[in-house]
Scaffold this motif. Structure first.
Motif, PDB file in Angstrom:
ATOM      1  N   LEU A 119       2.814  11.988   2.093  1.00 22.12           N
ATOM      2  CA  LEU A 119       3.438  12.201   0.797  1.00 22.12           C
ATOM      3  C   LEU A 119       3.364  13.652   0.348  1.00 22.12           C
ATOM      4  O   LEU A 119       2.463  14.390   0.750  1.00 22.12           O
ATOM      5  N   ILE A 120       4.296  14.029  -0.540  1.00 21.07           N
ATOM      6  CA  ILE A 120       4.106  15.154  -1.450  1.00 21.07           C
ATOM      7  C   ILE A 120       4.001  14.573  -2.845  1.00 21.07           C
ATOM      8  O   ILE A 120       4.839  13.769  -3.262  1.00 21.07           O
ATOM      9  N   LYS A 121       2.925  14.945  -3.542  1.00 24.01           N
ATOM     10  CA  LYS A 121       2.706  14.511  -4.913  1.00 24.01           C
ATOM     11  C   LYS A 121       2.319  15.726  -5.754  1.00 24.01           C
ATOM     12  O   LYS A 121       1.937  16.760  -5.233  1.00 24.01           O
ATOM     13  N   GLY A 122       2.416  15.542  -7.065  1.00 22.52           N
ATOM     14  CA  GLY A 122       2.009  16.612  -7.957  1.00 22.52           C
ATOM     15  C   GLY A 122       3.104  17.136  -8.835  1.00 22.52           C
ATOM     16  O   GLY A 122       2.898  18.094  -9.576  1.00 22.52           O
ATOM     17  N   GLY A 123       4.285  16.506  -8.785  1.00 28.49           N
ATOM     18  CA  GLY A 123       5.364  16.938  -9.657  1.00 28.49           C
ATOM     19  C   GLY A 123       5.005  16.813 -11.127  1.00 28.49           C
ATOM     20  O   GLY A 123       5.507  17.565 -11.964  1.00 28.49           O
ATOM     21  N   GLY A 124       4.118  15.868 -11.431  1.00 28.60           N
ATOM     22  CA  GLY A 124       3.660  15.695 -12.807  1.00 28.60           C
ATOM     23  C   GLY A 124       2.441  16.521 -13.149  1.00 28.60           C
ATOM     24  O   GLY A 124       1.957  16.464 -14.286  1.00 28.60           O
ATOM     25  N   GLY A 125       1.925  17.277 -12.178  1.00 30.49           N
ATOM     26  CA  GLY A 125       0.809  18.176 -12.441  1.00 30.49           C
ATOM     27  C   GLY A 125      -0.564  17.545 -12.379  1.00 30.49           C
ATOM     28  O   GLY A 125      -1.538  18.145 -12.830  1.00 30.49           O
ATOM     29  N   ALA A 126      -0.676  16.331 -11.793  1.00 27.15           N
ATOM     30  CA  ALA A 126      -1.969  15.631 -11.781  1.00 27.15           C
ATOM     31  C   ALA A 126      -2.483  15.406 -10.366  1.00 27.15           C
ATOM     32  O   ALA A 126      -3.266  14.497 -10.120  1.00 27.15           O
ATOM     33  N   LEU A 127      -2.076  16.257  -9.422  1.00 26.10           N
ATOM     34  CA  LEU A 127      -2.367  15.990  -8.013  1.00 26.10           C
ATOM     35  C   LEU A 127      -3.857  15.934  -7.695  1.00 26.10           C
ATOM     36  O   LEU A 127      -4.285  15.144  -6.843  1.00 26.10           O
ATOM     37  N   LEU A 128      -4.682  16.740  -8.351  1.00 27.84           N
ATOM     38  CA  LEU A 128      -6.109  16.751  -8.038  1.00 27.84           C
ATOM     39  C   LEU A 128      -6.744  15.418  -8.384  1.00 27.84           C
ATOM     40  O   LEU A 128      -7.408  14.790  -7.548  1.00 27.84           O
ATOM     41  N   GLN A 129      -6.560  14.953  -9.612  1.00 28.99           N
ATOM     42  CA  GLN A 129      -7.134  13.674 -10.004  1.00 28.99           C
ATOM     43  C   GLN A 129      -6.493  12.537  -9.220  1.00 28.99           C
ATOM     44  O   GLN A 129      -7.165  11.571  -8.843  1.00 28.99           O
ATOM     45  N   GLU A 130      -5.197  12.642  -8.941  1.00 31.38           N
ATOM     46  CA  GLU A 130      -4.528  11.599  -8.165  1.00 31.38           C
ATOM     47  C   GLU A 130      -5.121  11.484  -6.765  1.00 31.38           C
ATOM     48  O   GLU A 130      -5.335  10.380  -6.268  1.00 31.38           O
ATOM     49  N   LYS A 131      -5.406  12.620  -6.125  1.00 31.19           N
ATOM     50  CA  LYS A 131      -5.940  12.565  -4.762  1.00 31.19           C
ATOM     51  C   LYS A 131      -7.374  12.061  -4.756  1.00 31.19           C
ATOM     52  O   LYS A 131      -7.759  11.271  -3.873  1.00 31.19           O
ATOM     53  N   ILE A 132      -8.163  12.470  -5.736  1.00 32.68           N
ATOM     54  CA  ILE A 132      -9.545  11.982  -5.818  1.00 32.68           C
ATOM     55  C   ILE A 132      -9.566  10.472  -6.002  1.00 32.68           C
ATOM     56  O   ILE A 132     -10.304   9.746  -5.331  1.00 32.68           O
ATOM     57  N   VAL A 133      -8.750   9.976  -6.922  1.00 35.03           N
ATOM     58  CA  VAL A 133      -8.715   8.537  -7.201  1.00 35.03           C
ATOM     59  C   VAL A 133      -8.174   7.768  -5.995  1.00 35.03           C
ATOM     60  O   VAL A 133      -8.718   6.721  -5.612  1.00 35.03           O
ATOM     61  N   ALA A 134      -7.111   8.272  -5.366  1.00 38.22           N
ATOM     62  CA  ALA A 134      -6.519   7.571  -4.229  1.00 38.22           C
ATOM     63  C   ALA A 134      -7.493   7.440  -3.066  1.00 38.22           C
ATOM     64  O   ALA A 134      -7.551   6.395  -2.404  1.00 38.22           O
ATOM     65  N   THR A 135      -8.262   8.487  -2.806  1.00 39.24           N
ATOM     66  CA  THR A 135      -9.194   8.455  -1.677  1.00 39.24           C
ATOM     67  C   THR A 135     -10.463   7.680  -2.000  1.00 39.24           C
ATOM     68  O   THR A 135     -11.258   7.410  -1.098  1.00 39.24           O
ATOM     69  N   ALA A 136     -10.645   7.308  -3.262  1.00 40.28           N
ATOM     70  CA  ALA A 136     -11.794   6.480  -3.657  1.00 40.28           C
ATOM     71  C   ALA A 136     -11.380   5.023  -3.789  1.00 40.28           C
ATOM     72  O   ALA A 136     -11.991   4.261  -4.537  1.00 40.28           O
ATOM     73  N   SER A 137     -10.341   4.616  -3.060  1.00 38.63           N
ATOM     74  CA  SER A 137      -9.781   3.270  -3.176  1.00 38.63           C
ATOM     75  C   SER A 137      -9.711   2.600  -1.808  1.00 38.63           C
ATOM     76  O   SER A 137      -9.494   3.259  -0.785  1.00 38.63           O
ATOM     77  N   ASP A 138      -9.859   1.285  -1.812  1.00 41.31           N
ATOM     78  CA  ASP A 138      -9.687   0.531  -0.572  1.00 41.31           C
ATOM     79  C   ASP A 138      -8.255   0.602  -0.067  1.00 41.31           C
ATOM     80  O   ASP A 138      -8.015   0.553   1.143  1.00 41.31           O
ATOM     81  N   GLN A 139      -7.307   0.728  -0.990  1.00 37.62           N
ATOM     82  CA  GLN A 139      -5.911   0.706  -0.608  1.00 37.62           C
ATOM     83  C   GLN A 139      -5.103   1.558  -1.579  1.00 37.62           C
ATOM     84  O   GLN A 139      -5.369   1.556  -2.777  1.00 37.62           O
ATOM     85  N   MET A 140      -4.126   2.315  -1.045  1.00 40.65           N
ATOM     86  CA  MET A 140      -3.195   3.047  -1.890  1.00 40.65           C
ATOM     87  C   MET A 140      -1.788   2.521  -1.677  1.00 40.65           C
ATOM     88  O   MET A 140      -1.293   2.469  -0.545  1.00 40.65           O
ATOM     89  N   VAL A 141      -1.160   2.124  -2.778  1.00 37.42           N
ATOM     90  CA  VAL A 141       0.223   1.657  -2.762  1.00 37.42           C
ATOM     91  C   VAL A 141       1.069   2.675  -3.516  1.00 37.42           C
ATOM     92  O   VAL A 141       0.734   3.063  -4.639  1.00 37.42           O
ATOM     93  N   VAL A 142       2.144   3.123  -2.892  1.00 38.59           N
ATOM     94  CA  VAL A 142       3.054   4.074  -3.520  1.00 38.59           C
ATOM     95  C   VAL A 142       4.332   3.352  -3.920  1.00 38.59           C
ATOM     96  O   VAL A 142       4.871   2.549  -3.155  1.00 38.59           O
ATOM     97  N   ILE A 143       4.784   3.614  -5.132  1.00 40.88           N
ATOM     98  CA  ILE A 143       6.041   3.054  -5.628  1.00 40.88           C
ATOM     99  C   ILE A 143       7.054   4.183  -5.745  1.00 40.88           C
ATOM    100  O   ILE A 143       6.748   5.265  -6.239  1.00 40.88           O
ATOM    101  N   ALA A 144       8.273   3.918  -5.278  1.00 36.92           N
ATOM    102  CA  ALA A 144       9.288   4.970  -5.257  1.00 36.92           C
ATOM    103  C   ALA A 144      10.672   4.356  -5.193  1.00 36.92           C
ATOM    104  O   ALA A 144      10.834   3.182  -4.860  1.00 36.92           O
ATOM    105  N   ASP A 145      11.670   5.156  -5.517  1.00 36.84           N
ATOM    106  CA  ASP A 145      13.037   4.758  -5.247  1.00 36.84           C
ATOM    107  C   ASP A 145      13.443   5.345  -3.895  1.00 36.84           C
ATOM    108  O   ASP A 145      12.757   6.220  -3.348  1.00 36.84           O
TER     109      ASP A 145
END
Length: 262
Positions: A100-126
């Motif tokens: 993925l590329i993420k961070g368009g909303g400016g929250a990439l640091l917290q998003e990556k920390i939270v995602a990697t602290a999870s059993d599973q990451m699900v991405v929703i997109a069009d």
């Protein structure tokens, strides 16, 4: 929900609706940031209100935290949760390997920390977020404000040796002032056009002094849920090698989705 949404908003809604079904009672859930993730928070809020779903949400931004509380989701910090059952978030781009590329909303640091602290990451997109090669969307880097122009110069010099098509680096602005993340940092957007080796680039840029984190999410996403404007949804599971389909209908009603303008 209202049936007069644009096709892109319908696609976001059905992806969020389907992804919300991965959440079960008692789970600790990472809640992403951005317009698509906002639909997800609304869908979970509806389940909390209508079905009595009991979950605890760990938001990836102050904006998401406020929305989660508004729709009745109990909010806690990652330090309190320690580890999460699932994180559901949007993406600016995803490729066939669910990088993925993420961070368009400016929250990439917290998003990556939270995602990697999870059993599973699900991405929703069009479907428009699907790409053969990452890089069409500018790659965000979160950098500390101190000496950011020096950091920018170091990034530009480093990009000369990388497999990319463009090397323009710009400071993200909020009107006339620099944009600040929730952690008080700046965002530098890298206009690369094409990233030939995303894994290498991610490792290299994170070694540059001043760079806190980059918006490349490599080997983090497990499932992508892709919405379409006609109500169709595809679920691609990278671990199981499976593709499934579902459909959600649009009905005219007045509920908590009516005020979602994100």
């Amino acid at each position: 929900m209202p049936s007069d949404l644009s096709p892109i908003d319908k696609a976001k809604f059905v992806a969020a609706k389907q992804a919300s079904l991965y959440v079960e009672d008692g789970m600790k859930v990472g809640l992403g940031t951005g317009s698509t993730a906002a639909w997800l928070v609304k869908c979970l809020g509806e389940r909390v209100q209508d079905d009595g779903l009991k979950i605890k949400g760990v938001p990836t931004s102050s904006r998401t935290a406020a929305l989660a509380r508004e729709v009745g989701i109990e909010v806690m910090s990652l330090d309190e949760a320690r580890w999460l059952d699932i994180t559901i978030d949007g993406a600016d781009e995803y490729d066939g390997n669910l990088n993925l590329i993420k961070g368009g909303g400016g929250a990439l640091l917290q998003e990556k920390i939270v995602a990697t602290a999870s059993d599973q990451m699900v991405v929703i997109a069009d479907a428009s977020k699907s790409v053969e090669t990452l890089g069409g969307f500018p790659l965000p880097l979160e950098v500390v404000p101190f000496g950011w122009q020096t950091t920018k110069t170091l990034i530009e010099e480093t990009l000369i040796g990388m497999d990319v098509l463009g090397r323009k680096v710009s400071l993200r602005m909020n009107g006339e002032a620099p944009f600040y993340t929730d952690e008080g940092n700046h965002i530098l957007d890298l206009h690369l056009n094409r990233i030939g080796n995303a894994r290498q680039l991610s490792l290299v840029v994170n070694q540059i002094p001043g760079v806190v984190e980059n918006g490349l999410f490599i080997d983090i996403c497990d499932i992508v849920v892709i919405g379409h404007g006609d109500g169709r949804v595809e679920m691609r599971d990278i671990n199981e090698g499976m593709v499934q389909e579902a459909r959600h209908d649009f009905i005219e009603t007045d509920n908590l989705f009516a005020d979602l303008n994100d």
